[in-house]
Design an enzyme around this catalytic site. Sequence first.
Site, short mmCIF file in Angstrom:
data_model
loop_
_atom_site.label_atom_id
_atom_site.label_comp_id
_atom_site.label_asym_id
_atom_site.label_seq_id
_atom_site.Cartn_x
_atom_site.Cartn_y
_atom_site.Cartn_z
CE1 TYR A 59 -1.22 3.37 1.99
CE2 TYR A 59 0.51 3.56 0.59
CZ TYR A 59 -0.40 2.89 1.01
OH TYR A 59 -1.19 1.84 0.51
CE LYS A 79 -4.25 1.20 1.10
NZ LYS A 79 -4.57 0.39 -0.33
CE1 TYR A 96 -5.68 -4.19 -2.39
CE2 TYR A 96 -5.94 -6.43 -2.21
CZ TYR A 96 -5.37 -5.26 -1.73
OH TYR A 96 -4.20 -5.25 -0.93
CB VAL A 121 0.24 -6.60 -1.74
CG1 VAL A 121 -1.00 -6.01 -2.55
CG2 VAL A 121 0.84 -5.78 -1.09
CB SER A 181 -3.75 -2.89 1.67
OG SER A 181 -4.02 -1.83 0.73
N1 GLU Z 1 2.10 -0.38 0.52
C1 GLU Z 1 1.20 -1.04 -0.51
C2 GLU Z 1 1.12 -0.04 -1.58
O1 GLU Z 1 0.81 1.08 -1.56
C3 GLU Z 1 0.02 -1.86 -0.03
C4 GLU Z 1 -0.89 -2.02 -1.32
C5 GLU Z 1 -1.68 -3.14 -0.60
O2 GLU Z 1 -1.48 -4.09 0.26
O3 GLU Z 1 -2.74 -3.22 -1.18
O4 GLU Z 1 1.34 -0.60 -2.86
#
Ligand code: GLU
Length: 337
Positions: free
Chosen positions: A208, A85, A260, A278, A82
């Site tokens: 993604y 992002k 989050y 994560v 994540s």
């Molecule tokens: N690739 C993971 C997903 O989309 C990233 C989640 C994360 O790190 O929050 O579920």
Amino acid sequence: MDSNVEGIEQSVSTGTLPGWEQVDARVIASLERNRACTDGAVADYIPVLAQADPELFGVCVVEVDGGLHVAGDSEVEFSIQSISKAFVYALVCEEYGHAAVADMVGVNNTGLAFNSVIAIELNEGHPMNPMVNAGALATTALMPGAAPDEQWAAIQAGLSAFAGRDLVLDEEVYQSEAATNTRNRAIARLLESYGRINRDPLEVVDLYTKQCSLLVSARDLAIMGATLADGGVNPVTGERVVSADVCRDTLAILAANGLYERSGEWLFEIGLPGKSGVSGGLLTISPGKAGIGTFSPRLDPAGNSVRGQQATAYLSRVLGLNIFASQAVASSQNRGS
Ligand code: GLU
């Protein structure tokens, strides 16, 4: 929101870190004082992530002059997940500008899990912000490029410029997530139904998933963070990656949404923009001062690295990084008496 600030001359408040040796000692202390903690659990919803060694723990601080402080497993590579992002948002924001991306993707916290479907429904199809999966998919879809290959090349090159080295994709992580990411495919389809993605939704999910599979270390994260802390110039390579305005916007989004549904607690405890992933990575930015990268795979229930948060909370306090902290102006002269 109409902030009515067009054309206003901007100034920037920064400040400095304590001396090099003090920062060095405190980076080591941030690791030592939290090493014994075994709270939390390694993510397993992406099967390959469950294989991570939970004992790994690395901390790195990179100052905006390029000075580097490391402790523990700061060179060990893991998938960025994540945290990508934040940087894809910055690249898209560089392309489209402050207002357009805020309008298309949003900036507000959902208060719900990163992969929440109900958050989309509750907001009439609006993805809300680029740090939850819905908003990240909508943001990735906006990456310039006529075809997914071109978009991927731009993402890989862009994140590599932030890191100051060529980042590569972990094929095993990519395959593991691609085989199991049914929920992200559902989110992309839902966004398509609301007219929020104007490319093939499954190609967007694939892109993604690739961006999440790029390998980084805590050291890379710290350099990437230091670039955001340094007005968009990578302090190690000297390359301008994005504009200072884009950095400011990215950090605001991270402050509101980076940890989050625990972003409020994070801001309360640490007082800095940050982004977790994560696989156990955590990126924190002290604007005008430094980037902090940590890696420790055990996560809290929201998906944030437990020891990463502890190490960063310590550094925020001892290095005086909390952006909400202030001291009274002591001198009476300064009060005009
Ligand atoms: N690739 C993971 C997903 O989309 C990233 C989640 C994360 O790190 O929050 O579920």
